[in-house]
Every structure is written in structure tokens, then in C-alpha cells.
Design a protein around this motif. Structure first.
Motif, PDB file in Angstrom:
ATOM      1  N   HIS A  36       1.194  47.155  52.827  1.00 48.87           N
ATOM      2  CA  HIS A  36       1.165  48.018  54.002  1.00 48.87           C
ATOM      3  C   HIS A  36       0.083  47.469  54.906  1.00 48.87           C
ATOM      4  CE1 HIS A  36       0.528  51.512  56.566  1.00 48.87           C
ATOM      5  NE2 HIS A  36       1.654  52.026  56.113  1.00 48.87           N
TER       6      HIS A  36
ATOM      7  N   THR B 116       3.994  50.535  48.726  1.00 46.05           N
ATOM      8  CA  THR B 116       4.776  49.807  49.718  1.00 46.05           C
ATOM      9  C   THR B 116       4.783  50.574  51.037  1.00 46.05           C
ATOM     10  OG1 THR B 116       6.909  50.850  49.236  1.00 46.05           O
ATOM     11  CG2 THR B 116       6.227  49.037  47.810  1.00 46.05           C
ATOM     12  N   ASP B 117       5.529  50.051  52.006  1.00 47.88           N
ATOM     13  CA  ASP B 117       5.610  50.725  53.300  1.00 47.88           C
ATOM     14  C   ASP B 117       6.762  51.708  53.403  1.00 47.88           C
ATOM     15  OD1 ASP B 117       7.574  48.862  53.222  1.00 47.88           O
ATOM     16  OD2 ASP B 117       6.901  47.713  54.960  1.00 47.88           O
ATOM     17  N   SER B 118       7.475  51.963  52.280  1.00 47.07           N
ATOM     18  CA  SER B 118       8.536  52.972  52.276  1.00 47.07           C
ATOM     19  C   SER B 118       8.688  53.545  50.870  1.00 47.07           C
ATOM     20  CB  SER B 118       9.867  52.377  52.744  1.00 47.07           C
ATOM     21  OG  SER B 118      10.408  51.508  51.776  1.00 47.07           O
ATOM     22  N   ASP B 119       9.019  54.827  50.777  1.00 46.21           N
ATOM     23  CA  ASP B 119       9.171  55.482  49.478  1.00 46.21           C
ATOM     24  C   ASP B 119      10.329  54.915  48.674  1.00 46.21           C
ATOM     25  OD1 ASP B 119       7.003  57.039  49.924  1.00 46.21           O
ATOM     26  OD2 ASP B 119       8.067  58.946  50.076  1.00 46.21           O
ATOM     27  N   SER B 120      11.397  54.489  49.326  1.00 45.82           N
ATOM     28  CA  SER B 120      12.536  53.923  48.594  1.00 45.82           C
ATOM     29  C   SER B 120      12.160  52.615  47.913  1.00 45.82           C
ATOM     30  CB  SER B 120      13.719  53.707  49.543  1.00 45.82           C
ATOM     31  OG  SER B 120      13.358  52.845  50.613  1.00 45.82           O
ATOM     32  N   ASP B 121      11.377  51.777  48.598  1.00 49.42           N
ATOM     33  CA  ASP B 121      10.906  50.540  47.976  1.00 49.42           C
ATOM     34  C   ASP B 121       9.952  50.842  46.823  1.00 49.42           C
ATOM     35  OD1 ASP B 121      12.364  48.921  49.626  1.00 49.42           O
ATOM     36  OD2 ASP B 121      10.727  48.534  51.028  1.00 49.42           O
ATOM     37  N   THR B 122       9.090  51.839  47.007  1.00 56.17           N
ATOM     38  CA  THR B 122       8.164  52.217  45.936  1.00 56.17           C
ATOM     39  C   THR B 122       8.920  52.713  44.716  1.00 56.17           C
ATOM     40  OG1 THR B 122       6.448  52.800  47.538  1.00 56.17           O
ATOM     41  CG2 THR B 122       6.238  53.718  45.332  1.00 56.17           C
TER      42      THR B 122
ATOM     43  N   GLU C  34       5.018  59.327  49.819  1.00 59.92           N
ATOM     44  CA  GLU C  34       4.856  60.291  50.897  1.00 59.92           C
ATOM     45  C   GLU C  34       5.748  61.516  50.676  1.00 59.92           C
ATOM     46  OE1 GLU C  34       2.900  60.237  53.532  1.00 59.92           O
ATOM     47  OE2 GLU C  34       2.128  58.176  53.574  1.00 59.92           O
ATOM     48  N   ASP C  35       6.929  61.277  50.089  1.00 58.82           N
ATOM     49  CA  ASP C  35       7.937  62.323  49.910  1.00 58.82           C
ATOM     50  C   ASP C  35       7.882  62.889  48.493  1.00 58.82           C
ATOM     51  OD1 ASP C  35      10.317  63.861  50.688  1.00 58.82           O
ATOM     52  OD2 ASP C  35      11.336  62.566  49.243  1.00 58.82           O
TER      53      ASP C  35
END
Length: 363
Positions: free
Chosen positions: A149, A214-220, A242-243
Motif C-alpha cells: 500500500h 494489501t490495497d484491497s480486502d479481496s486481495d488480502t 477494512e470490511d
């Protein structure tokens, strides 16, 4: 046409000769490429041949002082290294001509070639690591940071390096191509954060800590599932979301993973009710700020001790004991009973200016 070999037809003989030519052609082709690439085996063979022929020529020239094996090796090496101490040298005219016309060109060329190949190998290793193609699978007890990030990862690297033990190495696995690489970490670049080959190169199977940010929850989510399949059982895996829905999925499928959920709303509400709470929480979670920081230690395989005894022992060392966590999957307990026994595997959380060595608490 008939063959001079009884029982062998001319076609069979032609096929046999063609096969031998092909073998010889392949042999010459391998030798040519070996000479062109100057492999280490070819280089050392040439040096050995040059040294042996030099020894023979000097013997024929009557250089008795240079004929001993140890003496000749010393003289040949110092000549090749261009050191030239002058304590040994050819005494005859023939020996001097051999040295000038044969030894100097061959030995010095061999030495400079070795230096060039070593420097090229070092440069190649440096280039491979700078490009993210390095292999750190043999590292143990490393910390692997998966994802990048732009705004937050450099700060995380600062935090991790501020409390990095001498036997630990920080490895970053990311999709981004980094040009201004931080010298404190190793870098692995991959098109996918779930690639098994990339995670193996980053050392996930032998890591002591794995952090997914990461820069997105789906990637994490996908990277966490891939990392937990490779990470050893003793490794501590941490991920950030984040979610809340993504965090709940990891809690359900990978309960051993420590999930960090963005605490923005809760922190705002706490700061509203208790002014200054946000500053205290921020100070406790940062190694870069001066003052106290939150640490933890696991009680080793030693006899249990009452919570109050450990609280006093830590206080004597400038630390304040806050909570105890009986296991990795349980929640920490704040201010337990004074006689609560702390046994092997229990984790203690304390606030101090620096980390306390658990060995000083067990004596």
C-alpha cells in the motif's frame, strides 16, 4: 557398393558414420559454447594446463629454484596476482623469456578473468534481487510482508524494522515493481499474491511471522488463504481488513489467523467519550514514538507463577503488566485475579520503553 566389414550393409555403415559425425558435432558444439561462455570448469582446466606446461618449460630451462611444488605454486600465484614480491624469479635467460612470453600473458589473463567472473556473478545476484527475482526460501525465522500500500506499507516497514531482532529478515512480496528499494528488506515481485512459487521464494513456508496488508480486502482475503496453506504451524499470521464481512470469513475458515479490523468508528467514539484516548492508543502501537510501547511475551516451559508476582517483576524492570492471553485463539483478560497462575504458552501483554527478556523473569 559393398562394405569391407562382412555382415554390414553399406546403408548401415553410412548410418553408423553419420551417427558418429553427429556425436562429434555435438561434442564440438558443447566445447565451443563452453569456451564462449568460459564456464568455471573450462577456466580452471585452462589454468591447470597453463600451470603444468609452465612447470615443464621451467624445468627444461633449468630453473631448479622454481621446480619444487610448493615453491612453484607460490611463485606462479604471486605472478598471476601481479603482486611480484621479487623473492623468487627465473635465473636463466630461457626462464626469463618463458616468463615474459608465456607466464605473464597466460597467468595474468587467467587471474583477471576470474576476477571478472566473480564480479559479474555478484552483479547478477544484486540485479536479480533488485528486480524482485531473488530466492529467500532458505531463510528461517523471517517476517514476510505480503502486499503493498503506497501510503501505509513504508510506515509498516519502519515499525517492523524498529523492533527487528538480529536473526530476523524482512521480506516483501508484492505485485508492484519497486525501483527505490529499501535496503532494510528483501524484495520479491510476482504477478499474483497467491502464487505458490512466489510465496516459496519469499520464504513463507519457513517464516516465523506472515503479515498480509494489501490495497484491497479481496486481495488480502485470497492472499491470507494462500499463505495459511503454506505457512508452518508455528508461524503467526496477521491480516488487515477494512470490511467486517471479509474479516468474518477468515475468522470462520482460519481461526488461527489474527485478524486486524479497521477501528476508525470505534476509535472516534472512544476519543469523543474519553479525550486523548486516540493519542494513547496510537502511542502504544508505535515503536517509533518515544515513551512506552505495547509488547508481549510468551511464558516458556517453566513452572507457573502467580500473575501478581510477574506484575511485580515486570514493574521492577520498568514495565506495566496489562493482560494475559491463555491461548492464541482466546481473548486477552485484563486485570485477572492476583493468584491467577501463568503457565507455559500463556502470553503476557505489557507496556514498557523497551522489550523485556523473558529469561530475566524465569531466574
Amino acid at each position: 557398393m559393398t562394405s569391407r566389414h562382412p555382415g554390414i550393409t553399406s546403408d548401415a555403415l553410412r548410418a553408423y558414420m553419420l551417427l558418429q559425425r553427429l556425436k562429434l558435432a555435438r561434442l564440438f558444439d558443447r566445447a565451443f559454447h563452453a569456451m564462449a561462455d568460459l564456464h568455471w570448469t573450462v577456466l580452471f582446466a585452462l589454468i591447470l594446463a597453463h600451470a603444468v606446461l609452465t612447470w615443464i618449460l621451467l624445468a627444461l630451462a633449468g630453473e631448479a629454484k622454481l621446480h619444487g611444488a610448493a615453491t612453484f605454486f607460490y611463485w606462479y600465484a604471486t605472478t598471476a596476482y601481479t603482486v611480484g614480491y621479487g623473492d623468487l624469479s627465473p635465473q636463466t635467460d630461457a626462464g626469463r623469456l618463458i616468463t615474459a612470453l608465456w607466464v605473464f600473458p597466460g597467468a595474468i589473463a587467467a587471474f583477471t578473468t576470474i576476477v571478472a567472473k566473480v564480479l559479474a556473478a555478484i552483479g547478477e545476484v544484486w540485479r536479480v534481487r533488485r528486480s524482485g527475482k531473488g530466492d529467500y526460501s532458505r531463510m528461517t525465522a523471517s517476517i514476510v510482508l505480503i502486499g503493498y500500500h503506497a501510503a501505509r506499507t513504508p510506515k509498516m516497514i519502519d515499525e517492523l524494522c524498529a523492533d527487528l531482532s538480529p536473526d530476523q529478515t524482512l521480506v516483501l512480496l508484492t505485485r508492484q515493481t519497486l525501483t527505490d528499494l529499501d535496503a532494510r528488506l528483501r524484495y520479491v515481485q510476482s504477478e499474483s499474491l497467491t502464487s505458490t512459487a512466489a510465496m516459496v521464494r519469499a520464504g513463507v513456508p519457513t517464516a516465523s511471522r506472515v503479515l498480509i496488508f494489501t490495497d484491497s480486502d479481496s486481495d488480502t482475503l485470497s492472499a491470507t488463504l494462500a499463505a495459511t496453506a503454506l505457512a508452518p504451524a508455528i508461524a503467526h499470521v496477521v491480516c488487515y481488513f477494512e470490511d467486517e464481512d471479509h474479516a468474518r470469513l477468515i475468522d470462520q475458515h482460519c481461526p488461527e489467523v489474527e485478524v486486524i479490523l479497521a477501528a476508525g468508528p470505534q476509535l472516534v467514539a472512544r476519543a469523543c467519550k474519553d479525550p486523548g484516548a486516540s493519542q494513547v492508543i496510537s502511542a502504544l502501537t508505535s515503536h517509533l514514538d518515544e515513551g512506552a510501547t505495547l509488547f508481549s511475551l510468551a511464558w516458556p516451559d517453566r513452572p507457573p507463577r502467580p500473575f501478581v508476582d510477574l506484575a511485580r517483576a515486570l514493574l521492577d524492570r520498568g514495565a506495566t503488566l496489562l493482560a494475559i492471553q491463555p491461548g492464541r485463539d482466546s481473548s486477552p483478560t485484563f486485570n485477572p485475579a492476583a493468584d491467577r497462575a501463568v503457565g507455559p504458552g500463556d502470553r503476557l501483554f505489557y507496556v514498557a520503553a523497551k522489550r523485556v527478556d523473558v529469561a530475566t523473569l524465569t531466574v
